[in-house]
Design a protein around this motif. Structure first.
Motif, PDB file in Angstrom:
ATOM      1  N   VAL A   1      29.984  59.731  52.489  1.00 53.86           N
ATOM      2  CA  VAL A   1      30.277  58.422  53.076  1.00 53.86           C
ATOM      3  C   VAL A   1      29.987  58.461  54.577  1.00 53.86           C
ATOM      4  O   VAL A   1      30.362  59.411  55.261  1.00 53.86           O
ATOM      5  CB  VAL A   1      31.742  58.028  52.831  1.00 53.86           C
ATOM      6  N   ALA A   2      29.353  57.406  55.098  1.00 53.49           N
ATOM      7  CA  ALA A   2      28.951  57.379  56.517  1.00 53.49           C
ATOM      8  C   ALA A   2      30.095  56.874  57.392  1.00 53.49           C
ATOM      9  O   ALA A   2      30.101  55.740  57.864  1.00 53.49           O
ATOM     10  CB  ALA A   2      27.704  56.523  56.713  1.00 53.49           C
ATOM     11  N   GLU A   3      31.083  57.730  57.565  1.00 50.50           N
ATOM     12  CA  GLU A   3      32.111  57.495  58.567  1.00 50.50           C
ATOM     13  C   GLU A   3      32.522  58.839  59.148  1.00 50.50           C
ATOM     14  O   GLU A   3      32.279  59.893  58.549  1.00 50.50           O
ATOM     15  CB  GLU A   3      33.309  56.747  57.983  1.00 50.50           C
ATOM     16  N   MET A   4      33.131  58.803  60.329  1.00 46.66           N
ATOM     17  CA  MET A   4      33.495  60.035  61.020  1.00 46.66           C
ATOM     18  C   MET A   4      34.947  60.401  60.716  1.00 46.66           C
ATOM     19  O   MET A   4      35.742  59.561  60.296  1.00 46.66           O
ATOM     20  CB  MET A   4      33.292  59.871  62.526  1.00 46.66           C
ATOM     21  N   ASP A   5      35.284  61.651  60.982  1.00 47.31           N
ATOM     22  CA  ASP A   5      36.624  62.167  60.703  1.00 47.31           C
ATOM     23  C   ASP A   5      37.460  62.334  61.964  1.00 47.31           C
ATOM     24  O   ASP A   5      38.414  63.115  61.972  1.00 47.31           O
ATOM     25  CB  ASP A   5      36.515  63.527  59.992  1.00 47.31           C
ATOM     26  N   PHE A   6      37.125  61.608  63.017  1.00 43.23           N
ATOM     27  CA  PHE A   6      37.723  61.877  64.328  1.00 43.23           C
ATOM     28  C   PHE A   6      38.746  60.834  64.739  1.00 43.23           C
ATOM     29  O   PHE A   6      39.128  60.742  65.905  1.00 43.23           O
ATOM     30  CB  PHE A   6      36.622  61.977  65.389  1.00 43.23           C
ATOM     31  N   GLY A   7      39.204  60.020  63.797  1.00 42.58           N
ATOM     32  CA  GLY A   7      40.298  59.123  64.085  1.00 42.58           C
ATOM     33  C   GLY A   7      39.881  57.857  64.793  1.00 42.58           C
ATOM     34  O   GLY A   7      38.764  57.375  64.652  1.00 42.58           O
ATOM     35  N   ILE A   8      40.774  57.333  65.582  1.00 42.34           N
ATOM     36  CA  ILE A   8      40.600  56.027  66.203  1.00 42.34           C
ATOM     37  C   ILE A   8      40.817  56.170  67.703  1.00 42.34           C
ATOM     38  O   ILE A   8      41.704  56.898  68.149  1.00 42.34           O
ATOM     39  CB  ILE A   8      41.589  55.017  65.572  1.00 42.34           C
ATOM     40  N   ALA A   9      40.002  55.497  68.484  1.00 44.80           N
ATOM     41  CA  ALA A   9      40.112  55.583  69.944  1.00 44.80           C
ATOM     42  C   ALA A   9      41.433  54.976  70.395  1.00 44.80           C
ATOM     43  O   ALA A   9      41.851  53.921  69.898  1.00 44.80           O
ATOM     44  CB  ALA A   9      38.944  54.847  70.596  1.00 44.80           C
ATOM     45  N   PRO A  10      42.122  55.608  71.350  1.00 46.14           N
ATOM     46  CA  PRO A  10      43.415  55.079  71.800  1.00 46.14           C
ATOM     47  C   PRO A  10      43.395  53.617  72.215  1.00 46.14           C
ATOM     48  O   PRO A  10      44.331  52.882  71.867  1.00 46.14           O
ATOM     49  CB  PRO A  10      43.775  56.016  72.959  1.00 46.14           C
ATOM     50  N   PRO A  11      42.373  53.101  72.949  1.00 46.29           N
ATOM     51  CA  PRO A  11      42.410  51.675  73.282  1.00 46.29           C
ATOM     52  C   PRO A  11      42.380  50.762  72.045  1.00 46.29           C
ATOM     53  O   PRO A  11      42.992  49.693  72.048  1.00 46.29           O
ATOM     54  CB  PRO A  11      41.154  51.476  74.145  1.00 46.29           C
TER      55      PRO A  11
END
Length: 396
Positions: free
Chosen positions: A39-49
């Protein structure tokens, strides 16, 4: 994905397989015995802003129907981002919300093309393009991407085949740039030639630029609509923050109109075409376009390291696989045709290596014997992915 992952990108190394599975996403639940690299998504979470904007919206109860103000705010943030990064001066009033890029393609096919018009699609392509166009009643002429014989070993579009496709009746080119699944970033000179070919046949161009923020050093994304006045008239451009900032489930993208009659047409259909855009998706996209640069810069640095690691490991541990280093995206296109396999390579690696990859056959002509690997994962998991694949090949 891990909520609120810090900008300190070495911390991405500490994200575990257990944490990723606990997140409940398709990438890590569809094949629970495998490393998910399909699946084309990253595993690095969500940006704080973005996290803060979403929490604030929920606390305010901002989960109802969209009004004009947040939509214009998002359009303004998107326009500002295009100007800062690409020098593209596009009025916010020309940017309209849709739920996702595939939905944008459907809108264009239904309302901006003649019924049953043929579409030219460079292949290999993003997997849903071909079945969606078939479902909408649009025949496809597949235009091959060619391996460049130069030292760089890159990719070029078969421009003669594109000319032939238009001559055979194709009314639109579906141009994915950066190109999923091969990671090609088109140079301005290539886009100028494509625009000239399309102009000779009075053809339109649907420019899917969802991966535009994900370009590596030495490359520059050029929006198709900025190449020339002619290209601007040909183009309907779709963008989204979903790939670069991990927002796919929030159902939001943008159509950028650079032709007056296209925008006038939108005004008659837009209430229905954009009605399923998510309120929280608009909130997240506004924050991404406006405040997401610092986080994305860190992630791009980490992805660049992953790309270098993957190339090195493939040379050392899996030299049998053909590989062209992607210029953009976080996707690797691997040629497995030299392996003595009795099954499709994605099945071999899923069963023998417990690595879930995308079947290249889903990407159109020329995809046979290939797989797509998503390397936007914690680096220790990427090492384990390649090691598992190498051990499986060694066992043949």
């Amino acid at each position: 994905m891990i909520a609120g992952a810090p900008l300190d990108t070495p911390a991405f190394d500490a994200i575990t397989l257990g944490q990723l599975r606990a997140g409940g996403g398709l990438k890590w639940r569809a094949f629970p015995d495998c490393i998910g690299a399909f699946v084309a998504e990253m595993d690095f979470g969500i940006a704080p802003p973005i996290r803060d904007a979403l929490l604030g919206a929920v606390e305010r109860g901002q989960v109802g129907y969209l009004s004009a103000a947040p939509l214009l705010d998002m359009a303004t943030a998107c326009a500002d981002w295009q100007r800062r990064h690409h020098g593209w001066e596009i009025p916010p009033e020309s940017i309209r919300a849709v739920p996702d890029v595939l939905g944008a393609l459907e809108v264009v096919c239904r309302h901006y093309l003649p019924a049953g018009a043929t579409v030219a699609v460079p292949v290999p392509c993003y997997m849903p393009f071909l079945p969606l166009l078939a479902l909408l009643g649009h025949p496809v002429l597949q235009v091959p991407m060619l391996r460049d014989g130069g030292d760089g070993g890159g990719w070029t579009l078969d421009e003669d085949a594109l000319e032939q496709a238009f001559a055979a009746g194709a009314r639109m080119l579906l141009l994915c740039n950066p190109h999923n699944p091969i990671g090609k970033v088109y140079a301005r000179e290539e886009l100028e030639r494509i625009a000239a070919i399309a102009a000779r046949h009075d053809a339109r161009v649907f420019a899917d630029e969802i991966h535009a923020p994900l370009v590596y050093p030495g490359q520059q994304h050029v929006p198709y609509a900025t190449v020339s006045d002619e290209a601007a008239r040909q183009a309907i451009t779709a963008v989204s923050a979903s790939k670069a900032w991990n927002l796919a489930g929030l159902k939001c993208a943008q159509l950028l109109f650079t032709r007056d009659d296209d925008l006038r047409r939108w005004r008659s259909i837009g209430h229905f075409a954009g009605n399923s855009t998510a309120t929280l998706g608009v909130v997240a996209h506004t924050a991404a376009w406006r405040e997401g640069d610092a986080w994305l810069d860190g992630v791009l640095g980490y992805l660049h390291g992953n790309r270098e690691l993957l190339g090195r490991m493939l040379r050392e541990r899996l030299p049998q696989l053909g590989y062209v280093e992607p210029q953009g995206t976080y996707l690797a296109w691997l040629d497995c045709r030299a392996l003595p396999l009795e099954m499709a390579p994605h099945l071999f690696f899923r069963r023998q290596a417990q690595v879930a990859l995308t079947d290249g056959c889903e990407c159109g002509q020329g995809g046979e014997g290939h797989v797509r690997l998503n390397f936007a994962m914690p680096r220790p998991l990427l090492v384990e992915t390649v090691e598992r694949m190498a051990r499986a090949v060694a066992s043949l």
